[in-house]
Design an enzyme around this catalytic site. Structure first.
Site, PDB file in Angstrom:
ATOM      1  N   MET A   1      30.090 -59.923 -36.787  1.00  0.00           N
ATOM      2  CA  MET A   1      28.980 -60.388 -37.568  1.00  0.00           C
ATOM      3  C   MET A   1      29.602 -61.606 -38.172  1.00  0.00           C
ATOM      4  O   MET A   1      30.597 -61.724 -38.507  1.00  0.00           O
ATOM      5  CB  MET A   1      28.966 -59.415 -38.660  1.00  0.00           C
ATOM      6  N   HIS A   2      28.714 -62.678 -38.333  1.00  0.00           N
ATOM      7  CA  HIS A   2      28.842 -63.897 -38.767  1.00  0.00           C
ATOM      8  C   HIS A   2      27.772 -64.571 -39.405  1.00  0.00           C
ATOM      9  O   HIS A   2      26.573 -64.598 -38.969  1.00  0.00           O
ATOM     10  CB  HIS A   2      29.471 -64.848 -37.470  1.00  0.00           C
TER      11      HIS A   2
END
Length: 193
Positions: free
Chosen positions: A111-112
Site C-alpha cells: 500500500m502506498h
DNA sequence: GTTCTAGAAC
DNA sequence: GTTCTAGAAC
C-alpha cells in the site's frame, strides 16, 4: 550492437528465475537510504523513482499491507499518522500545492499513498495513462479513503469497466479548462501555469 | 511500474 | 516523412 546481444548481457540480473518482479520495487526502495525522505516506526516516505511532478513522494506502511483493499477498521490510526506526516511535508513545501491520495488500481505492491504537487511538470510524465492516474477519479483523495474506511470498515474496488473508462478520459488540464490534443501539447501547456 | 516499437495519426 | 500512441513483455 544487436538487441539480442544486449538482452544476453544483462540476462543474469534481469531474466534469471531469482530476479525480483517489478511490482515489488517499492519494498527495495523502502530500504534504500538514498530514496528515504523521512521515516517513523510505522511509516516510510520515499521519493518516487519516476516522479510525475516537481514533488512526488510515496508514503508506505512498515507493516506488510498489500494495498488499500486490505485495510480494515484497525488501520484508521495508521491512516491518521499518514495525515500527520502529510501535514508535516506540506509545511516543508510552503509555496507548492501538494495533494495526497491513492490509485484506484495500484500497479506496485505494498500500500502506498502518493504525495504529489499539482504542477505535473516532470520528464517522467509521458503517457495519457500517467496523466489520468492523477487527474481523474482514478486518483482517490486521502480523505475519501479515510472516510470510507471509517464508515464501512473497508475500501471497495472499482469495476474493470470504470477503470478502463477512466484511463480513456480525454486529456484535460488539471488547472484550467484547456483540452490538449496530445501529451506533448499538454506538457508544453503545463509550463505556462 | 517501465521499455520498446509497430503502425496509426498527422 | 515524422510524431505520437498503445499494447506486449514467456
Amino acid at each position: 550492437m544487436s538487441k539480442r546481444s544486449n538482452e544476453n548481457a544483462t540476462e543474469t540480473e534481469s531474466k534469471s528465475k531469482h530476479a525480483k518482479h517489478w511490482s515489488l520495487g517499492l519494498l527495495e526502495s523502502m530500504k534504500d537510504p538514498k530514496s528515504i525522505v523521512k521515516q517513523t516506526k510505522n511509516v516510510v516516505v520515499i521519493r518516487d523513482k519516476y516522479p510525475k511532478a516537481k514533488v512526488h513522494y510515496l508514503m508506505i506502511p512498515t507493516d506488510s499491507i498489500n494495498s488499500i483493499y486490505k485495510l480494515n477498521s484497525e488501520h484508521v490510526s495508521l491512516l491518521e499518522e499518514f495525515n500527520e506526516l502529510f501535514e508535516e511535508i506540506k509545511s516543508e513545501h510552503s509555496n507548492i500545492n501538494l495533494i495526497a491520495g491513492f490509485h484506484a488500481v495500484p500497479s506496485m505492491q505494498r500500500m502506498h499513498m502518493h504525495v504529489i504537487s499539482n504542477d505535473m511538470i516532470s520528464p517522467c510524465l509521458k503517457t495519457k495513462v500517467h496523466w489520468n492516474s492523477f487527474t481523474t477519479k482514478f486518483f482517490i483523495p486521502y480523505k475519501d479513503i479515510l472516510s470510507e474506511l471509517k464508515e464501512s470498515g473497508s475500501v471497495k474496488k472499482i469495476s474493470p469497466e470504470l477503470h478502463k473508462s477512466l484511463m480513456a478520459t480525454p486529456l484535460q488540464c488539471n488547472q484550467c479548462s484547456f483540452k490538449p490534443k496530445n501529451m506533448p501539447q499538454l506538457k508544453e501547456h503545463l509550463l505556462t501555469h
